[in-house]
Design a protein around this motif. Structure first.
Motif, PDB file in Angstrom:
ATOM      1  N   GLU A   1      -9.155  31.871  46.506  1.00  0.00           N
ATOM      2  CA  GLU A   1     -10.457  31.406  46.017  1.00  0.00           C
ATOM      3  C   GLU A   1     -10.927  30.116  46.679  1.00  0.00           C
ATOM      4  O   GLU A   1     -12.133  29.950  46.921  1.00  0.00           O
ATOM      5  N   HIS A   2      -9.990  29.215  46.981  1.00  0.00           N
ATOM      6  CA  HIS A   2     -10.391  27.874  47.423  1.00  0.00           C
ATOM      7  C   HIS A   2      -9.789  27.434  48.754  1.00  0.00           C
ATOM      8  O   HIS A   2     -10.172  26.386  49.274  1.00  0.00           O
ATOM      9  N   GLY A   3      -8.865  28.192  49.308  1.00  0.00           N
ATOM     10  CA  GLY A   3      -8.168  27.761  50.509  1.00  0.00           C
ATOM     11  C   GLY A   3      -6.917  26.979  50.163  1.00  0.00           C
ATOM     12  O   GLY A   3      -6.793  26.427  49.062  1.00  0.00           O
ATOM     13  N   ALA A   4      -5.994  26.890  51.109  1.00  0.00           N
ATOM     14  CA  ALA A   4      -4.688  26.280  50.839  1.00  0.00           C
ATOM     15  C   ALA A   4      -4.772  24.779  50.605  1.00  0.00           C
ATOM     16  O   ALA A   4      -4.029  24.230  49.794  1.00  0.00           O
TER      17      ALA A   4
ATOM     18  N   THR B   1       8.532  20.503  44.750  1.00  0.00           N
ATOM     19  CA  THR B   1       7.277  20.025  45.334  1.00  0.00           C
ATOM     20  C   THR B   1       6.278  21.169  45.431  1.00  0.00           C
ATOM     21  O   THR B   1       6.648  22.342  45.304  1.00  0.00           O
ATOM     22  N   ARG B   2       5.034  20.821  45.700  1.00  0.00           N
ATOM     23  CA  ARG B   2       4.022  21.859  45.932  1.00  0.00           C
ATOM     24  C   ARG B   2       4.357  22.663  47.189  1.00  0.00           C
ATOM     25  O   ARG B   2       4.164  23.891  47.235  1.00  0.00           O
ATOM     26  N   ASP B   3       4.871  21.991  48.208  1.00  0.00           N
ATOM     27  CA  ASP B   3       5.244  22.702  49.434  1.00  0.00           C
ATOM     28  C   ASP B   3       6.290  23.764  49.160  1.00  0.00           C
ATOM     29  O   ASP B   3       6.299  24.839  49.784  1.00  0.00           O
ATOM     30  N   ALA B   4       7.194  23.475  48.231  1.00  0.00           N
ATOM     31  CA  ALA B   4       8.238  24.450  47.886  1.00  0.00           C
ATOM     32  C   ALA B   4       7.626  25.707  47.279  1.00  0.00           C
ATOM     33  O   ALA B   4       8.152  26.814  47.467  1.00  0.00           O
ATOM     34  N   ILE B   5       6.511  25.554  46.567  1.00  0.00           N
ATOM     35  CA  ILE B   5       5.832  26.728  45.996  1.00  0.00           C
ATOM     36  C   ILE B   5       5.239  27.572  47.117  1.00  0.00           C
ATOM     37  O   ILE B   5       5.341  28.800  47.109  1.00  0.00           O
ATOM     38  N   PHE B   6       4.617  26.933  48.094  1.00  0.00           N
ATOM     39  CA  PHE B   6       4.071  27.667  49.242  1.00  0.00           C
ATOM     40  C   PHE B   6       5.162  28.439  49.963  1.00  0.00           C
ATOM     41  O   PHE B   6       4.996  29.617  50.298  1.00  0.00           O
TER      42      PHE B   6
ATOM     43  N   PRO C   1      -3.689  35.881  53.731  1.00  0.00           N
ATOM     44  CA  PRO C   1      -4.322  35.482  54.998  1.00  0.00           C
ATOM     45  C   PRO C   1      -4.912  34.079  54.946  1.00  0.00           C
ATOM     46  O   PRO C   1      -4.898  33.366  55.959  1.00  0.00           O
ATOM     47  N   ARG C   2      -5.422  33.661  53.776  1.00  0.00           N
ATOM     48  CA  ARG C   2      -5.979  32.311  53.663  1.00  0.00           C
ATOM     49  C   ARG C   2      -4.895  31.256  53.895  1.00  0.00           C
ATOM     50  O   ARG C   2      -5.176  30.170  54.384  1.00  0.00           O
ATOM     51  N   LEU C   3      -3.671  31.586  53.530  1.00  0.00           N
ATOM     52  CA  LEU C   3      -2.554  30.671  53.758  1.00  0.00           C
ATOM     53  C   LEU C   3      -2.039  30.762  55.181  1.00  0.00           C
ATOM     54  O   LEU C   3      -1.837  29.755  55.856  1.00  0.00           O
ATOM     55  N   ILE C   4      -1.839  31.983  55.677  1.00  0.00           N
ATOM     56  CA  ILE C   4      -1.262  32.163  57.010  1.00  0.00           C
ATOM     57  C   ILE C   4      -2.153  31.577  58.102  1.00  0.00           C
ATOM     58  O   ILE C   4      -1.673  31.025  59.091  1.00  0.00           O
ATOM     59  N   PHE C   5      -3.467  31.680  57.932  1.00  0.00           N
ATOM     60  CA  PHE C   5      -4.385  31.191  58.959  1.00  0.00           C
ATOM     61  C   PHE C   5      -4.899  29.789  58.653  1.00  0.00           C
ATOM     62  O   PHE C   5      -5.853  29.319  59.274  1.00  0.00           O
ATOM     63  N   SER C   6      -4.276  29.099  57.715  1.00  0.00           N
ATOM     64  CA  SER C   6      -4.749  27.772  57.310  1.00  0.00           C
ATOM     65  C   SER C   6      -4.238  26.685  58.243  1.00  0.00           C
ATOM     66  O   SER C   6      -3.199  26.817  58.902  1.00  0.00           O
ATOM     67  N   GLU C   7      -4.957  25.584  58.259  1.00  0.00           N
ATOM     68  CA  GLU C   7      -4.530  24.406  59.013  1.00  0.00           C
ATOM     69  C   GLU C   7      -3.225  23.868  58.449  1.00  0.00           C
ATOM     70  O   GLU C   7      -2.387  23.333  59.178  1.00  0.00           O
TER      71      GLU C   7
ATOM     72  N   LEU D   1      -0.486  23.145  61.227  1.00  0.00           N
ATOM     73  CA  LEU D   1      -0.403  21.758  61.665  1.00  0.00           C
ATOM     74  C   LEU D   1       0.356  20.829  60.730  1.00  0.00           C
ATOM     75  O   LEU D   1       0.873  19.808  61.169  1.00  0.00           O
ATOM     76  N   GLU D   2       0.437  21.176  59.454  1.00  0.00           N
ATOM     77  CA  GLU D   2       0.926  20.202  58.481  1.00  0.00           C
ATOM     78  C   GLU D   2       2.324  20.466  57.954  1.00  0.00           C
ATOM     79  O   GLU D   2       2.958  19.570  57.414  1.00  0.00           O
ATOM     80  N   ASP D   3       2.823  21.686  58.063  1.00  0.00           N
ATOM     81  CA  ASP D   3       4.100  22.013  57.427  1.00  0.00           C
ATOM     82  C   ASP D   3       4.953  22.869  58.354  1.00  0.00           C
ATOM     83  O   ASP D   3       4.881  24.101  58.313  1.00  0.00           O
ATOM     84  N   PRO D   4       5.793  22.246  59.198  1.00  0.00           N
ATOM     85  CA  PRO D   4       6.637  23.016  60.122  1.00  0.00           C
ATOM     86  C   PRO D   4       7.566  23.987  59.404  1.00  0.00           C
ATOM     87  O   PRO D   4       7.860  25.063  59.933  1.00  0.00           O
ATOM     88  N   GLU D   5       8.061  23.614  58.223  1.00  0.00           N
ATOM     89  CA  GLU D   5       8.966  24.506  57.500  1.00  0.00           C
ATOM     90  C   GLU D   5       8.236  25.761  57.043  1.00  0.00           C
ATOM     91  O   GLU D   5       8.782  26.865  57.075  1.00  0.00           O
ATOM     92  N   LEU D   6       6.986  25.589  56.599  1.00  0.00           N
ATOM     93  CA  LEU D   6       6.192  26.739  56.184  1.00  0.00           C
ATOM     94  C   LEU D   6       5.934  27.651  57.375  1.00  0.00           C
ATOM     95  O   LEU D   6       6.032  28.884  57.274  1.00  0.00           O
ATOM     96  N   LYS D   7       5.624  27.066  58.513  1.00  0.00           N
ATOM     97  CA  LYS D   7       5.409  27.853  59.723  1.00  0.00           C
ATOM     98  C   LYS D   7       6.675  28.616  60.107  1.00  0.00           C
ATOM     99  O   LYS D   7       6.616  29.775  60.525  1.00  0.00           O
ATOM    100  N   ALA D   8       7.833  27.975  59.936  1.00  0.00           N
ATOM    101  CA  ALA D   8       9.104  28.620  60.281  1.00  0.00           C
ATOM    102  C   ALA D   8       9.358  29.838  59.395  1.00  0.00           C
ATOM    103  O   ALA D   8       9.885  30.855  59.867  1.00  0.00           O
TER     104      ALA D   8
END
Length: 213
Positions: free
Chosen positions: A23-26, A51-56, A103-109, A113-120
Motif C-alpha cells: 500500500e505504501h512502499g517499503a 528490529t524492523r529490518d529483521a521483519i523484512f 515486488p514493492r519490496l524487491i524493487f525498493s531502494e 541500497l540500504e540493507d545488504p543483508e536483505l539483498k543477500a
C-alpha cells in the motif's frame, strides 16, 4: 479468547508488513504501523523481532521457502519437462499475485541500497530457484522435448529475468492487470525457442489447453 502462539503472531506481523508495503512502499512502513495493523502494542513487535529490518528479512525468507515448496512438484516431479515448466510459470505468477507487497519490496531502494543483508536474502532465493530451473531444463534436453543445443544455465537466467520484468510492470501499473494469467503468454514466447524440432506439434493439433490443474 485463546492466546496466539509465537509462530502465529510472527506470521501476522510478517503479513502486516507485506500488506503495508504493497500500500505504501517499503520506506514508509514503521513498526507502529505494523502494530496498528495487527492490533497489538508496538512493544509486542519486539518480543518477536529485534528490529524492523529483521521483519523484512523474515518476510522474504518465508516467501522464498513457500515459493520453492509450491514449485517443487514441478521442479522435481514426474512427467515431461515442457509440461512441468509451463505449469511452473503459471503457479509462480499465481503465487506472486497473492503477495503484492513482494515486488514493492524487491524493487525498493531499501533493498538495493540500504540493507545488504536483505539483498543477500533475495539473491540467495533467486540463485536457488535459478539452479532448480536449470536442472529442469537439463532434464528436458535429456528427455528430448527441449533442443539438444540448449544452454540450460543461460535459459534459466533468461526466464528469471522475464518473470522479474513482468512482475515489475505489474507493480508499476499498480497491479491493474491479472498477473496470474500471464503464464500462458510467457509460455507462448518460450515454447518455440525451447522445443526440439521433432517434438513440435502439428499446427492446429490443439496441444495447448487453456487451463492447467
Amino acid at each position: 479468547m485463546q492466546r496466539k502462539s509465537g509462530e502465529e503472531r510472527r506470521e501476522e506481523i510478517v503479513q502486516a508488513l507485506l500488506d503495508l508495503t504493497a500500500e505504501h512502499g517499503a520506506r514508509d512502513v514503521s513498526t507502529q504501523a505494523i502494530a496498528n495493523r495487527v492490533g497489538i502494542a508496538q512493544p509486542t513487535i519486539f518480543r518477536h523481532f529485534p528490529t524492523r529490518d529483521a521483519i523484512f528479512r523474515a518476510a522474504l525468507d518465508s516467501i522464498g521457502r513457500k515459493l520453492l515448496d509450491v514449485l517443487t512438484p514441478m521442479l522435481s516431479g514426474r512427467g515431461s519437462a515442457d509440461a512441468r515448466l509451463r505449469k511452473l510459470l503459471t503457479r509462480q505468477l499465481r503465487f506472486i499475485s497473492r503477495r503484492k507487497g513482494l515486488p514493492r519490496l524487491i524493487f525498493s531502494e531499501r533493498l538495493h541500497l540500504e540493507d545488504p543483508e536483505l539483498k543477500a536474502v533475495v539473491r540467495d532465493i533467486i540463485d536457488r530457484y535459478t539452479s532448480r530451473l536449470e536442472e529442469l531444463l537439463r532434464e528436458g534436453v535429456t528427455q528430448g522435448c527441449f533442443r539438444q543445443d540448449l544452454e540450460p544455465a543461460e535459459i534459466a537466467r533468461l526466464i528469471v529475468a522475464m518473470i522479474q520484468g513482468l512482475v515489475m510492470r505489474w507493480s508499476l501499473s499498480d497491479f491493474e492487470f491479472p498477473l496470474d494469467q500471464q503464464g500462458d503468454v510467457l509460455w507462448r514466447l518460450l515454447e518455440p525457442a525451447l522445443q526440439a524440432p521433432d517434438s513440435r506439434p502439428a499446427r492446429g493439433s490443439g496441444s495447448h489447453p487453456n487451463t492447467l490443474d
